[in-house]
Design an enzyme around this catalytic site. Structure first.
Site, short mmCIF file in Angstrom:
data_model
loop_
_atom_site.label_atom_id
_atom_site.label_comp_id
_atom_site.label_asym_id
_atom_site.label_seq_id
_atom_site.Cartn_x
_atom_site.Cartn_y
_atom_site.Cartn_z
CD GLU A 54 45.97 28.02 13.62
OE1 GLU A 54 46.60 27.86 14.68
OE2 GLU A 54 45.36 27.10 13.05
CE LYS A 56 44.66 25.25 9.99
NZ LYS A 56 44.24 24.19 10.94
CE LYS A 116 48.37 25.13 16.58
NZ LYS A 116 47.26 25.34 15.60
CD GLU A 165 48.15 21.05 20.18
OE1 GLU A 165 47.97 22.20 19.74
OE2 GLU A 165 48.50 20.10 19.47
CG ASN A 186 44.62 19.84 18.75
OD1 ASN A 186 43.56 19.81 18.15
ND2 ASN A 186 45.78 20.05 18.14
CD GLU A 216 45.34 24.18 21.14
OE1 GLU A 216 45.88 23.62 20.17
OE2 GLU A 216 45.93 24.37 22.21
CB SER A 217 41.33 21.43 16.44
OG SER A 217 42.69 21.75 16.30
#
Length: 263
Positions: A54, A56, A116, A165, A186, A216-217
């Protein structure tokens, strides 16, 4: 009002302004609108560990992550690193991203690109296609089941894939529909921004095999990926771990190389 509510309220204002400036019909005339998309799902399924790297710059939870890296170079670096795809934050106010970032990433690499974004209107899906996205993110917590059905159907009609998500079982239940390609869990609570990998593990058994599982994350080490792979996850979205360095592409390459060497 929690941070997610604030983001959605601001997004509504932003989208209304954009619609007054550029119509959907005009977006459909953009050069990138008719390009053939690249499958993120196929890339993930054909990889032992599908890393979605990603771009970001900042986030509400971490404030500034990195404002100096050029998205053009980051995209090329991620492609060279062997990532399965790239996620590009396009929210400006809270994450420091833009549609220009998406367009520049498209110009610099052949990876499938995930837009995103906090998608709340169909306009944003047309916009994603016009700026070079291959995949859109839909967030269950801010959408009704009917919106999820309509938005995913629209994405598929434009040749794009959908990463859905979810954060809990209730959200997951309303997302089990045919036009979803990948189910992303997530690990970050978008209301509190706390992270817990156990969320992915708990929901894994409830996700049908029809969906490619993406976590995710909060994924910052190889051990976490190894653990999650045992729960059926094929894709892993990683951003901060790469973006907090001076060279995101180099960091991704080292991470992916070590991942394959270790396992």
């Amino acid at each position: 009002m929690n941070i997610l509510d604030k983001i959605v309220a601001d997004k509504k204002t932003e989208v209304d302004l954009k619609k007054s400036m550029v119509s959907e019909k005009e977006l459909e005339k953009f050069p990138l609108f008719d390009r053939e998309t690249i499958s993120l799902r196929d890339n993930i399924e054909n990889s032992t560990y599908g890393i979605i790297a990603e771009h970001k710059r900042r986030s509400p939870s971490k404030s500034v992550i990195n404002l100096s890296l050029n998205v053009f170079d980051v995209a090329r670096g991620y492609e060279n690193a062997g990532a399965s795809g790239m996620s590009v934050l396009t929210d400006g106010k809270y994450f420091g991203g833009s549609l220009t970032d998406l367009m520049l990433a498209r110009a610099s690499c052949d990876l499938p690109l995930l837009r995103k974004e906090f998608i709340i209107e169909s306009y944003q899906i047309t916009e994603a296609k016009a700026y070079g996205a291959d995949v859109i993110l839909l967030i269950a917590s801010i959408l009704s089941k009917n919106e999820i059905i309509d938005f995913s159907k629209q994405a598929k009609s434009l040749g794009m894939e959908v990463l859905m998500e979810v954060h809990n079982e209730d959200e997951l239940k309303k997302c089990l529909i045919p036009n979803i390609d990948m189910m992303g869990v997530n690990n970050r609570n978008l209301k509190t921004f706390e992270v817990n990998l156990e969320i992915s593990k708990a929901l894994s058994k409830l996700i049908p095999d029809d969906f490619t599982k993406v976590s995710e994350s909060g994924i910052s080490n190889i051990r976490a990926i190894k653990e999650l792979s045992e729960f059926g996850y094929k894709g892993y979205l990683i951003g901060e771990n790469f973006m907090k360095t001076d060279d995101a592409g180099k960091a991704a390459k080292e991470f992916i190389s070590n991942l394959y060497e270790t396992y």
